[in-house]
Scaffold this motif. Structure first.
Motif, PDB file in Angstrom:
ATOM      1  N   SER A 263     100.469 -40.303  19.298  1.00  0.00           N
ATOM      2  CA  SER A 263     101.908 -40.589  19.194  1.00  0.00           C
ATOM      3  C   SER A 263     102.398 -40.289  17.787  1.00  0.00           C
ATOM      4  CB  SER A 263     102.183 -42.065  19.498  1.00  0.00           C
ATOM      5  OG  SER A 263     103.542 -42.360  19.191  1.00  0.00           O
TER       6      SER A 263
ATOM      7  N   GLY B 246     103.529 -46.376  18.453  1.00  0.00           N
ATOM      8  CA  GLY B 246     103.795 -45.652  19.698  1.00  0.00           C
ATOM      9  C   GLY B 246     103.365 -46.455  20.908  1.00  0.00           C
ATOM     10  N   THR B 247     104.068 -46.239  22.006  1.00  0.00           N
ATOM     11  CA  THR B 247     103.721 -46.962  23.233  1.00  0.00           C
ATOM     12  C   THR B 247     102.323 -46.570  23.717  1.00  0.00           C
ATOM     13  OG1 THR B 247     106.053 -46.828  23.774  1.00  0.00           O
ATOM     14  CG2 THR B 247     104.605 -47.573  25.513  1.00  0.00           C
ATOM     15  N   SER B 248     102.016 -45.288  23.605  1.00  0.00           N
ATOM     16  CA  SER B 248     100.680 -44.847  24.050  1.00  0.00           C
ATOM     17  C   SER B 248      99.600 -45.459  23.163  1.00  0.00           C
ATOM     18  CB  SER B 248     100.588 -43.321  24.036  1.00  0.00           C
ATOM     19  OG  SER B 248     100.923 -42.815  22.764  1.00  0.00           O
TER      20      SER B 248
ATOM     21  N   PRO C 128     101.296 -39.235  24.812  1.00  0.00           N
ATOM     22  CA  PRO C 128     102.730 -39.244  25.091  1.00  0.00           C
ATOM     23  C   PRO C 128     103.200 -37.883  25.593  1.00  0.00           C
ATOM     24  CG  PRO C 128     102.305 -39.365  22.706  1.00  0.00           C
ATOM     25  CD  PRO C 128     100.975 -39.285  23.381  1.00  0.00           C
ATOM     26  N   LEU C 129     104.220 -37.887  26.419  1.00  0.00           N
ATOM     27  CA  LEU C 129     104.815 -36.622  26.875  1.00  0.00           C
ATOM     28  C   LEU C 129     105.934 -36.247  25.904  1.00  0.00           C
ATOM     29  CD1 LEU C 129     105.025 -34.438  29.146  1.00  0.00           C
ATOM     30  CD2 LEU C 129     106.735 -35.891  30.220  1.00  0.00           C
ATOM     31  N   TYR C 130     105.787 -35.133  25.233  1.00  0.00           N
ATOM     32  CA  TYR C 130     106.819 -34.629  24.321  1.00  0.00           C
ATOM     33  C   TYR C 130     107.252 -33.242  24.783  1.00  0.00           C
ATOM     34  CZ  TYR C 130     105.352 -38.231  20.896  1.00  0.00           C
ATOM     35  OH  TYR C 130     105.051 -39.404  20.253  1.00  0.00           O
ATOM     36  N   ASN C 131     108.531 -33.119  25.076  1.00  0.00           N
ATOM     37  CA  ASN C 131     109.076 -31.817  25.462  1.00  0.00           C
ATOM     38  C   ASN C 131     108.198 -31.116  26.498  1.00  0.00           C
ATOM     39  OD1 ASN C 131     111.268 -32.204  23.692  1.00  0.00           O
ATOM     40  ND2 ASN C 131     109.956 -31.633  21.976  1.00  0.00           N
ATOM     41  N   PHE C 132     107.897 -31.852  27.532  1.00  0.00           N
ATOM     42  CA  PHE C 132     107.153 -31.370  28.711  1.00  0.00           C
ATOM     43  C   PHE C 132     105.685 -31.037  28.422  1.00  0.00           C
ATOM     44  CE2 PHE C 132     111.610 -30.444  29.405  1.00  0.00           C
ATOM     45  CZ  PHE C 132     111.823 -31.068  30.621  1.00  0.00           C
TER      46      PHE C 132
ATOM     47  N   THR D 215     102.159 -41.753  28.467  1.00  0.00           N
ATOM     48  CA  THR D 215     103.437 -42.456  28.456  1.00  0.00           C
ATOM     49  C   THR D 215     104.559 -41.431  28.542  1.00  0.00           C
ATOM     50  OG1 THR D 215     103.289 -42.487  26.029  1.00  0.00           O
ATOM     51  CG2 THR D 215     102.663 -44.497  27.175  1.00  0.00           C
TER      52      THR D 215
ATOM     53  N   GLY E  54     108.963 -40.754  29.260  1.00  0.00           N
ATOM     54  CA  GLY E  54     110.312 -41.297  29.343  1.00  0.00           C
ATOM     55  C   GLY E  54     110.828 -41.291  30.761  1.00  0.00           C
ATOM     56  N   ASP E  55     110.544 -40.210  31.481  1.00  0.00           N
ATOM     57  CA  ASP E  55     111.060 -40.013  32.832  1.00  0.00           C
ATOM     58  C   ASP E  55     109.987 -40.403  33.865  1.00  0.00           C
ATOM     59  OD1 ASP E  55     112.831 -39.292  34.753  1.00  0.00           O
ATOM     60  OD2 ASP E  55     113.015 -37.196  34.130  1.00  0.00           O
TER      61      ASP E  55
ATOM     62  N   LEU F 209     109.732 -44.806  31.042  1.00  0.00           N
ATOM     63  CA  LEU F 209     109.860 -45.774  29.939  1.00  0.00           C
ATOM     64  C   LEU F 209     111.212 -45.751  29.238  1.00  0.00           C
ATOM     65  CD1 LEU F 209     106.290 -45.599  28.342  1.00  0.00           C
ATOM     66  CD2 LEU F 209     107.152 -47.070  30.165  1.00  0.00           C
TER      67      LEU F 209
HETATM   68  C1  LIG Z   1     110.087 -35.696  20.675  1.00  0.00           C
HETATM   69  C2  LIG Z   1     110.089 -36.362  22.024  1.00  0.00           C
HETATM   70  C3  LIG Z   1     110.079 -35.585  23.153  1.00  0.00           C
HETATM   71  C4  LIG Z   1     110.069 -36.193  24.413  1.00  0.00           C
HETATM   72  N1  LIG Z   1     110.047 -35.409  25.541  1.00  0.00           N
HETATM   73  C5  LIG Z   1     109.991 -35.995  26.765  1.00  0.00           C
HETATM   74  C6  LIG Z   1     109.905 -35.197  27.953  1.00  0.00           C
HETATM   75  O1  LIG Z   1     109.854 -33.969  27.922  1.00  0.00           O
HETATM   76  N2  LIG Z   1     109.872 -35.833  29.152  1.00  0.00           N
HETATM   77  C7  LIG Z   1     109.899 -37.205  29.256  1.00  0.00           C
HETATM   78  O2  LIG Z   1     109.847 -37.723  30.360  1.00  0.00           O
HETATM   79  N3  LIG Z   1     109.949 -37.978  28.132  1.00  0.00           N
HETATM   80  C8  LIG Z   1     109.996 -37.416  26.903  1.00  0.00           C
HETATM   81  N4  LIG Z   1     110.026 -38.198  25.764  1.00  0.00           N
HETATM   82  C9  LIG Z   1     109.921 -39.665  25.906  1.00  0.00           C
HETATM   83  C10 LIG Z   1     108.466 -40.112  25.648  1.00  0.00           C
HETATM   84  O3  LIG Z   1     107.592 -39.485  26.572  1.00  0.00           O
HETATM   85  C11 LIG Z   1     108.323 -41.624  25.771  1.00  0.00           C
HETATM   86  O4  LIG Z   1     109.233 -42.265  24.898  1.00  0.00           O
HETATM   87  C12 LIG Z   1     106.904 -42.071  25.474  1.00  0.00           C
HETATM   88  O5  LIG Z   1     106.815 -43.438  25.668  1.00  0.00           O
HETATM   89  C13 LIG Z   1     106.501 -41.718  24.036  1.00  0.00           C
HETATM   90  O6  LIG Z   1     105.204 -42.238  23.782  1.00  0.00           O
HETATM   91  P1  LIG Z   1     104.839 -42.780  22.346  1.00  0.00           P
HETATM   92  O7  LIG Z   1     105.721 -43.983  22.066  1.00  0.00           O
HETATM   93  O8  LIG Z   1     103.406 -43.151  22.444  1.00  0.00           O
HETATM   94  O9  LIG Z   1     105.079 -41.692  21.340  1.00  0.00           O
HETATM   95  C14 LIG Z   1     110.052 -37.618  24.514  1.00  0.00           C
HETATM   96  C15 LIG Z   1     110.063 -38.381  23.339  1.00  0.00           C
HETATM   97  C16 LIG Z   1     110.061 -37.770  22.109  1.00  0.00           C
HETATM   98  C17 LIG Z   1     110.041 -38.615  20.860  1.00  0.00           C
END
Ligand SMILES: Cc1cc2nc3c(=O)[nH]c(=O)nc-3n(C[C@H](O)[C@H](O)[C@H](O)COP(=O)(O)O)c2cc1C
Length: 206
Positions: A10, A16-18, A95-99, A140, A142-143, A177
């Motif tokens: 993360s 980070g949540t993860s 964590p999922l970042y930008n797919f 983890t 967002g969607d 989340l």
């Molecule tokens: C830079 C960034 C990109 C993200 N891209 C996505 C995404 O493509 N799809 C999605 O469902 N969530 C997306 N998210 C939401 C994260 O997946 C979500 O907040 C997750 O809990 C992050 O984990 P972390 O807190 O361990 O970093 C994104 C968050 C960040 C900060």
């Protein structure tokens, strides 16, 4: 000694949540297996550099002919590989970042995929040498990606781990989340439930 490698990716490091889920996993895993040694690598605190031509050249240079700089580059990556070799179990905060996966985790994979060391090619195709390990990926998002049917992140991580010989891979998802509080609570509860199942009921495999 049984060893758990906890790998966090993360960008928020321990916040980070993860990372909070890998911390929970680690705590419960060790509680159930008190003789476990834990290696913790936080990729946001010590991000591996992007793989570049200089690094590839260092690897291609005969060991005895490497410059000091080349020795340092290879040694830094050696440590990452060694940490995996030391562990019989890996827990990865994903964590999922930008797919996709965090760029730090991509760099980590780039460094531990080393031809002639962690994989080689046989007539039947690539053979990974890091088999015999269990891997738990705590993802983890967002969607609600798991329900969408489109999950390139899971496919990519599984492919990388399988390529290296790690075929015993379990994914645990905390989905939805960032939708709203209710979804977040449900996503976290589902993940924590599965973590409890895996950490408390599954004995370590020899
Ligand atoms: C830079 C960034 C990109 C993200 N891209 C996505 C995404 O493509 N799809 C999605 O469902 N969530 C997306 N998210 C939401 C994260 O997946 C979500 O907040 C997750 O809990 C992050 O984990 P972390 O807190 O361990 O970093 C994104 C968050 C960040 C900060």
């Amino acid at each position: 000694m049984p060893t758990l490698l906890r790998l966090d990716s993360s960008l928020y490091s321990s916040h980070g949540t993860s990372s909070q889920l890998t911390a929970l996993f680690t705590k419960q895993w060790v509680q159930a297996r008190p003789d476990t040694d834990v290696i913790h690598r936080d990729l946001s605190l010590s991000p591996p550099p992007h793989l570049d031509a200089e690094h590839m050249e260092a690897l291609a240079t005969e060991v005895s002919r490497r410059t000091l700089r080349q020795q340092e580059l290879v040694a830094a990556a050696d440590i990452l590989i060694q940490e995996v070799r030391q562990a019989d179990t890996l827990v990865i905060g994903l964590p999922l970042y930008n797919f996709g996966i965090p760029s730090t985790l991509k760099a980590w994979f780039d460094h531990i995929c080393r031809a002639g060391d962690t994989f080689s090619y046989a007539e039947s195709g690539p053979v990974g040498t890091l088999g015999g390990r269990r891997v738990f990926a705590l993802s983890t998002r967002g969607d609600r990606v798991s329900k969408s049917g489109k999950d390139p992140q899971t496919d990519h991580v599984r492919a990388m781990l399988n390529f290296l010989g790690m075929n015993d891979v379990s994914f645990i998802y905390a989905d939805g989340l960032t939708i709203d509080e209710e979804c977040r609570a449900a996503g976290m509860a589902a993940a924590k439930n599965r973590i409890a199942q895996h950490t408390c009921t599954n004995p370590v495999r020899a």
